[in-house]
Motif scaffolding. Sequence first.
Motif: not given
Length: 449
Positions: A399-424
């Motif tokens: 496998l090929v893996v990429v790690v991207r650091p993401m800061d807290a500046a947008g943490r108030s956005v209410d979304i579970d990035v692992l389990n969101y509904d990509d049809t919505d």
Amino acid sequence: MSINFKNSVFGLVAVLPLVVSCGPSLSEGGTGSASSGSTGSTFSRQTDYSINLNIDFAGITDASAISPSEVLISWGDAMFIDDPVSASSMRYVIFRGLTPQAPLRDIGQIAITGQGELTFTDDFSDLENPPPLDNTTWYYSVVAIADESISNNVQVAIARTPSAYAPGTMSFYDDVLPLFASIKNPSDATQNCLSCHSTGSAAGGMDLSTLEGILAGVGTPSNPNSFIIPFLGNDSYTEFRARFTGGSLFDQNSARANHIDYIVEPNGGTPEAGDGIEDLELPIRNWAFEGALPTPDATPPVFEFADVYNAGLYYGNFINFDTVRLYVPHASDPESIPVNGSLAGQIDYVVYAGETSNAIDWNHPVAVKSLTINEAGQSYVSIDFNWVDESGQLISNDLVVVVRPMDAAGRSVDIDVLNYDDTDPSQVELFRQRMRNMSSQEREILITQ
């Protein structure tokens, strides 16, 4: 900062015989940029050129995003097999699309280079009403032309443009402090939170008039005891309410007894909003989510690979038959380090993986890691994730893996990035918003077992 992806040769896809005008998208000249001009002519592989199997050309070799709206494309020399000198006179046609098949069709043509040029920077200036350019997978193909001859290439390379960074939005001085002055005592409009909780007259030891006072709480700067917990917005507001309403009405020194007017008065508080302390929920929550900083964080986190202390840190391996462990350095984002100096919760490490570079699903990370207090004290970041499909079976040995650091500046956005509904569509938009707070700096980790 660039994002490099290896090529992928897709199966043969028939080139459509349909001739579609490319209009202003056709650029020709020596600048190697889509903004270098346009001919306004049409392009057709069938009517304008004849496939010449004597053209030796390996096709596109790389497509690398160099910004949220630019992709650098490169390839090697093409030449006629019996005439190596012909390489200097070869020109190249570049195609682009949003699917693997699109750049293999005439309609995907975006530019023709000058003779002998081996790179091209796509700045998307040919698109009159472009879709979002950032955080998008683009597919490219290149063919060689000379006189009326054209090569027969079906190689396709992809580039994933990074998100355009979106800074934080919460300022203590603009968004939080003014609210403590605006929450009025319903029984006495001359009184507000700061009447009792200011420097020099901080009831209960709680100073709400300064950043330092709020972060220290009823403790000290070196040993804080505050309702604000940096990076934990919901917990911070829950703690604020608990302290605001704590104690018994029969205890005249309790918070509940002293705040009774604010608590029981219906529609008390700010005259305009009429919500009392509820006005503080979103500001406290979102400010804490972003790290409880004096001003918004304006820069993305980065991996400092050149730092000698990070040497050798960016690799991974299987620790059992289906679990992968990654080792990466701490990402650097000095602007978002809270007053207490702890890196716990400061940065989310977002992990993407695929069987190959081109198989990475950039809309569905496989893991997100946020550091605990103990983990923040380690010299590296360790991330585990299961490399299995929905049925629990191992996906692949490589496998090929990429790690991207993401800061807290947008943490108030209410979304579970692992389990969101990509049809919505609404959730897809929230996902895009959250992804705009990560680094555009990426490297691949190749793992095999």
